[in-house]
Design an enzyme around this catalytic site. Structure first.
Site, PDB file in Angstrom:
ATOM      1  N   CYS A   6      28.615  11.644   2.204  1.00  0.00           N
ATOM      2  CA  CYS A   6      27.848  10.839   1.246  1.00  0.00           C
ATOM      3  C   CYS A   6      26.428  10.570   1.727  1.00  0.00           C
ATOM      4  O   CYS A   6      25.606  10.084   0.967  1.00  0.00           O
ATOM      5  CB  CYS A   6      28.559   9.513   1.000  1.00  0.00           C
ATOM      6  SG  CYS A   6      28.734   8.535   2.502  1.00  0.00           S
ATOM      7  N   CYS A  47      34.843   4.584   4.084  1.00  0.00           N
ATOM      8  CA  CYS A  47      33.612   3.841   4.366  1.00  0.00           C
ATOM      9  C   CYS A  47      33.829   2.893   5.556  1.00  0.00           C
ATOM     10  O   CYS A  47      32.909   2.666   6.344  1.00  0.00           O
ATOM     11  CB  CYS A  47      33.174   3.058   3.138  1.00  0.00           C
ATOM     12  SG  CYS A  47      33.200   4.034   1.623  1.00  0.00           S
TER      13      CYS A  47
HETATM   14 FE1  FES Z   1      29.381   6.589   1.953  1.00  0.00          FE
HETATM   15 FE2  FES Z   1      30.906   4.555   1.358  1.00  0.00          FE
HETATM   16  S1  FES Z   1      30.323   6.173   0.075  1.00  0.00           S
HETATM   17  S2  FES Z   1      30.156   5.123   3.290  1.00  0.00           S
END
Ligand code: FES
Length: 129
Positions: free
Chosen positions: A33, A102
């Site tokens: 991400c 996360c």
């Molecule tokens: Fe990247 Fe939560 S979406 S750490």
């Protein structure tokens, strides 16, 4: 989708910022991400006396860093190393399954900051001194 505890730590993060001249610094990222977390620690006599974070990431990552720094403050290095991402998620009254990764950032950030501290100060062994 988030618990009240997650929203609280996201809206009012604890320990946000950076400790100047920290004893240990850990920076980790999630390539999937692109989120980044930086943990700084103040360590005195094997105990974490202060912990701060800077997170460029999603709500779950920010809440996880806030909770993780709360959990490790006052703990010994060994106790802090035993704080898993599951423990962080539990303390947050749960994270949605797709957001559990996360909280892994927080666990890894703490571990890296402690590794950095140990690399700089040397790991004490039983027969030292
Ligand atoms: Fe990247 Fe939560 S979406 S750490």
């Amino acid at each position: 989708m988030y618990s009240e505890r997650v929203m609280d730590h996201f809206m009012n993060p604890r320990n946000m910022g950076e400790i100047p001249d920290a004893d240990g610094v850990g920076e980790v990222g999630n390539p999937a991400c692109g989120d980044i977390m930086r943990i700084t620690l103040r360590i005195e006599e094997n105990r974490i006396v202060d912990a701060k974070f800077k997170t460029f990431g999603c709500a779950a990552a920010i809440a996880s860093s806030s909770m993780a720094t709360e959990l490790i403050k006052g703990k010994t290095i060994e106790e802090a190393l035993a704080v898993t991402n599951r423990a962080v998620a539990e303390a947050l009254e749960g994270l949605p399954p797709q957001k559990l990764h996360c909280s892994v950032l927080a666990e890894e950030g703490i571990q890296k900051a402690i590794e950095d501290y140990r690399a700089r100060h040397g790991t004490p062994t039983a027969n030292e001194g």
